[in-house]
Design a protein around this motif. Sequence first.
Motif, PDB file in Angstrom:
ATOM      1  N   GLN A  23      36.971  54.207  69.826  1.00 32.87           N
ATOM      2  CA  GLN A  23      37.998  53.953  70.787  1.00 32.87           C
ATOM      3  C   GLN A  23      37.731  54.454  72.126  1.00 32.87           C
ATOM      4  OE1 GLN A  23      41.278  55.277  68.132  1.00 32.87           O
ATOM      5  NE2 GLN A  23      41.872  53.152  67.593  1.00 32.87           N
ATOM      6  N   SER A  81      44.301  46.018  71.364  1.00 28.77           N
ATOM      7  CA  SER A  81      44.014  45.985  69.881  1.00 28.77           C
ATOM      8  C   SER A  81      43.226  46.709  69.248  1.00 28.77           C
ATOM      9  CB  SER A  81      43.296  44.437  69.764  1.00 28.77           C
ATOM     10  OG  SER A  81      44.343  43.419  70.097  1.00 28.77           O
ATOM     11  N   ILE A  82      42.110  47.381  69.985  1.00 27.02           N
ATOM     12  CA  ILE A  82      40.947  48.189  69.418  1.00 27.02           C
ATOM     13  C   ILE A  82      41.629  49.672  69.768  1.00 27.02           C
ATOM     14  CG2 ILE A  82      38.708  48.824  69.398  1.00 27.02           C
ATOM     15  CD1 ILE A  82      37.999  45.927  70.178  1.00 27.02           C
ATOM     16  N   CYS A  83      42.063  49.990  70.928  1.00 22.35           N
ATOM     17  CA  CYS A  83      42.176  51.206  71.377  1.00 22.35           C
ATOM     18  C   CYS A  83      43.636  51.758  71.648  1.00 22.35           C
ATOM     19  CB  CYS A  83      41.358  51.539  72.690  1.00 22.35           C
ATOM     20  SG  CYS A  83      39.620  50.925  72.850  1.00 22.35           S
ATOM     21  N   LEU A  88      42.719  51.924  63.192  1.00 24.42           N
ATOM     22  CA  LEU A  88      42.133  50.869  62.552  1.00 24.42           C
ATOM     23  C   LEU A  88      42.530  51.197  61.011  1.00 24.42           C
ATOM     24  CD1 LEU A  88      38.766  51.447  64.421  1.00 24.42           C
ATOM     25  CD2 LEU A  88      40.692  49.689  64.996  1.00 24.42           C
ATOM     26  N   TYR A 112      35.908  47.503  59.617  1.00 25.25           N
ATOM     27  CA  TYR A 112      37.037  48.070  59.955  1.00 25.25           C
ATOM     28  C   TYR A 112      38.033  46.865  60.477  1.00 25.25           C
ATOM     29  CZ  TYR A 112      34.592  52.259  59.457  1.00 25.25           C
ATOM     30  OH  TYR A 112      33.595  53.408  58.809  1.00 25.25           O
ATOM     31  N   THR A 172      41.339  45.725  63.119  1.00 25.25           N
ATOM     32  CA  THR A 172      42.429  46.349  63.996  1.00 25.25           C
ATOM     33  C   THR A 172      43.686  46.269  63.452  1.00 25.25           C
ATOM     34  OG1 THR A 172      42.325  44.329  65.028  1.00 25.25           O
ATOM     35  CG2 THR A 172      40.988  45.936  65.962  1.00 25.25           C
ATOM     36  N   HIS A 173      44.800  46.958  64.133  1.00 19.58           N
ATOM     37  CA  HIS A 173      46.059  46.816  63.436  1.00 19.58           C
ATOM     38  C   HIS A 173      46.687  45.287  63.407  1.00 19.58           C
ATOM     39  CE1 HIS A 173      48.436  46.392  67.241  1.00 19.58           C
ATOM     40  NE2 HIS A 173      47.379  47.017  67.616  1.00 19.58           N
ATOM     41  N   TYR A 226      40.521  41.576  65.448  1.00 13.80           N
ATOM     42  CA  TYR A 226      39.132  41.877  65.458  1.00 13.80           C
ATOM     43  C   TYR A 226      38.791  42.745  64.230  1.00 13.80           C
ATOM     44  CZ  TYR A 226      40.095  40.760  70.378  1.00 13.80           C
ATOM     45  OH  TYR A 226      40.743  39.990  71.517  1.00 13.80           O
TER      46      TYR A 226
END
Length: 758
Positions: free
Chosen positions: A376, A452-454, A459, A473, A475-476, A480
């Motif tokens: 992240q 989305s990722i950070c 995750l 993995y 994303t929430h 992604y």
Amino acid sequence: MKAWEATVRKTQAAAKKRANTIFGTSYGVENEDQEEEGNTSGEVYHAERFLPNGDYYTGYWLENFPHGYGKYLWTDGCLYVGEWFRGKTMGKGTFSWPSGAMYEGSFKSGFMDGEGMYTGPNGDTYRGSWIMNLKHGHGVKEYGNGDSYDGEWSRGVHEGTGKYQWKNGNYYVGEWKNGTICGKGKMCWTNGNVYEGSWEDGLPKGNGTFKWEDGSFYVGIWSKDLKEQSGTYYPSGSLLERNLEWDPQEVFNTDLKDCKVCPGEKVPIWPSQKKLAVWRSTKGSDSSVRPRRMSVDSRIDAGVDRDFGRMRLSDAATSPSGSVRNGIAGNDSDDGLQLDCVNARGSPLRIPKVVKKQGETICKGHRNYELMLNLQLGIRHSVGRPGPPPLLDLKPSAFDPKEKYWTKFPTEGSKITPPHQSCEFRWKDYCPKVFRTLRMLFKVDPADYMLSICGDDALRELSSPGKSGSFFYLTHDDRYMIKTMKKAEVKVLLRMLSAYYNHVRAFENTLVTKYFGLHCVKLNGPAQKKVRFIIMGNLFCSEYMIHRRYDLKGSTFGRLTDKPESEIDATTTLKDLDLNFIFLLQKTWFQDFRRQVDRDCEFLEQERIMDYSLLVGLHFTEASNDDHTPSGAITPVDNGTSETDSVPRLSRADLDQLLLDPAGWASIRLGINMPARVERTERNDTEIQLVGEPTGEYYDVVMFFGIIDILQDYDITKKLEHAYKSIQYDPNSISAVDPKQYSRRFRDYIFKAFAEDT
């Protein structure tokens, strides 16, 4: 009660009088009791129906459905005259609205579908092709104000090439996109002036030439923004006098001032939304039961009683055991739902049970918690780093495998990195300019991407690694997927990156996986462990439940799921020999699908890639009909989790809303949110069949599909695998084959599993 009965008698009498006025003489049946009791053997007969809500039908009837030629008048004044098939408008027919609008042409499953002509209340007329109530294909529209358009349509708007002519004689011939002039085209004015060149959002943008009738012309780069505009004016030889400092903004401010494209008409209700009142026999019926309504494409209104299933319009709708017959059978166990079909042969279709979101949330204490923090931090650094805006025309040096940048992340921070609580690590970016441009091509907003990722949400790690040993993995928000990669896969991607970029740039509807970033984390310490990973789009990112998912290659060896039926849930990925459907796409979409699969396979074959597959996800629209939900609402699933973990399903009312909402159509494209049908198949036990025999059972679905696993080249390992397995098994049954043979076999199989919905 007496007052209610009197009202019903008056309503029926008024409906009969109105029907006689509109239809002419009605052909009723002499003995209605005989009609109700003596025609249950499945034969078609002529009937007249005065329905409890005031609707009226006259025409041919089969069991409890309009079937054949018939006329249906709704109490709001809408009228359909034409062909029916088991309660659905199907075939040739005419639908008219109280406003005076009328459609005459082909219908399919309740939708205006095929060739037809629509006349609007304001005088607009359209003759051409339709798909699911929307203009799609070639068509000619004449507007009420005198304008006209002759060309291609897509999802109800101008798309492709076409000619638009204004009532004053000016006209445009060229490319359109999403209802606006966009691409290459030519505008001609009645005074003889002509502009030919590039357009964007209805205005000249890019290279173009403006010519006057006298032969003089202006060549240059056009833009509404004065800073971007530049060009040269060339006077004609016979020109007496003209201002050499002519301002091209005159074209925007004067010439194009009245060249506005008429907006599309707004239809208050489509034929597929009209509901049929349920016919009830007067014998032995419970008068206290409310009449239900059913849409002309056989959809039960989601806001009324559901205890009869979706396909019957009779009283006897439940079996002695209480389960729904000819509809959706609710299963009290945790094994899932069952869908029954009117034409069912054999066991009902079982929908896997709903499960929680995939994966284990990576919290503090998880073995990969620090790796997630490093990832992240690195993504935030790479995407948030300031730089020039990406350009589509990249230099060859941008694709050089040596184009990579290391960044050190000490725990105390540095001039370009923030302090953090994870361990010290180094971060590598591969070809950052290329992936930044790819994200722009794929319309990914940098802020949303980082969020989305950070963002604050962790995750999720999938419970088991893939066959290749890679970990995945999510994303929430499921947008992604992050996959760990082997060094060999990184080399393959970097080798083919230039060809991949050109391919996805040339074909907007490509089905190959979308890649957004390629990175590496090197952990400090004795092990000096390197973790390489790719960020890609999640094909199944949808607000609706994916009930079935398939990974299809076209081979048979090892292509059967080893799980017992009781353990298969909505997240289980089934394989080729598990497939028991044929996927049916609308004509235009099927043609687009075939073309794009050919293009994508040719690209992968040229890059010596094999072992890829088509990932297919199905959402069955009938699967949520057992939920009592107001029409138009998205149906949550009670899976025993908290409210925030519930997964919506798409009800049939939701599907109508999706198709009618322009924003919904904007979300539909090849392989994403595609309304379609599937036909159930059965395999012959005596031989191995990749595609079974059709059974005539059809289900409405929303489809998702794309080509995945495109980083396996035909290297020495795969060649040895092919040689070894060919000795033991049929060479045509194994996955490891030459890319050319793999591409041919893959396409042959996919074009059998997918078909045009005729």
